[in-house]
Design a protein around this motif. Structure first.
Motif, PDB file in Angstrom:
ATOM      1  N   ASN A   8       1.296   2.718  16.273  1.00 18.20           N
ATOM      2  CA  ASN A   8       1.182   2.717  14.812  1.00 18.20           C
ATOM      3  C   ASN A   8       0.971   4.153  14.363  1.00 18.20           C
ATOM      4  N   THR A  17       0.243  -5.199  13.551  1.00 19.83           N
ATOM      5  CA  THR A  17      -0.324  -5.465  14.872  1.00 19.83           C
ATOM      6  C   THR A  17      -0.615  -6.947  15.046  1.00 19.83           C
ATOM      7  N   ARG A  24       1.122  -9.322  17.778  1.00 23.97           N
ATOM      8  CA  ARG A  24       0.168  -9.616  18.850  1.00 23.97           C
ATOM      9  C   ARG A  24       0.721 -10.553  19.921  1.00 23.97           C
ATOM     10  N   LEU A  54       2.740  -8.525  22.310  1.00 30.45           N
ATOM     11  CA  LEU A  54       1.885  -7.673  23.146  1.00 30.45           C
ATOM     12  C   LEU A  54       1.187  -8.507  24.216  1.00 30.45           C
ATOM     13  N   LEU A  56      -1.965  -0.631  22.642  1.00 27.96           N
ATOM     14  CA  LEU A  56      -1.843  -0.367  21.217  1.00 27.96           C
ATOM     15  C   LEU A  56      -2.332   1.058  21.005  1.00 27.96           C
TER      16      LEU A  56
END
Length: 150
Positions: free
Chosen positions: A66, A99, A103, A106, A115
């Motif tokens: 990010n 995020t 998620r 991830l 992250l």
């Protein structure tokens, strides 16, 4: 290293330019355009997450970086329809929403998923305001930007 890098931005032309620039410097790099996204808009973030998941075709996401970059220089103050100042929306709430939306991708990568939140040293020049609500609503030159780096 075997990594595929996906680049997004608000404008498709800027994404294409970034992909071309990286590809020119690193021939053979696996750099690809992801769908455009506007972190100032939760619907845009949700649409991006859905389209990006489709683009990955079931593959996990190993690293999310990010690196939002709204600042106060040369920008007139603006707020979202919900009354959130633009800088914390783009630099804090938008990446958080992204995020959360990504998620599951991830988590599918397992415990080695990462992250990365890019900030700056501006966090050294501020502290949380006493009125935490003002953190998201106030717009003052330099201040709301610094607060977003906490």
């Amino acid at each position: 290293l075997g990594a595929s890098v996906f680049i997004t931005d608000m404008r498709a032309a800027d994404i294409a330019a970034a992909v071309a620039a990286i590809s020119a410097v690193v021939p053979g790099a696996a750099v690809m355009a992801a769908p455009p996204m506007d972190l100032a808009s939760f619907p845009s973030v949700a649409a991006f997450a859905s389209a990006f998941a489709d683009q990955l075709r079931g593959q996990p996401l190993h690293v999310l970086v990010n690196n939002a970059g709204a600042n106060f220089m040369g920008v007139d103050p603006w707020h979202t329809a919900a009354g959130v100042a633009g800088i914390p929306q783009v630099n804090v709430l938008g990446p958080f929403a992204l995020t959360q939306q990504l998620r599951p991708l991830l988590q599918a990568a397992g415990p080695k998923a990462r992250l990365v939140a890019v900030a700056s040293v501006m966090h050294r020049k501020t502290s949380m305001p006493e009125d935490l609500g003002s953190f998201f609503t106030d717009w003052w030159v330099g201040g709301s930007y610094r607060n977003c780096k906490l």
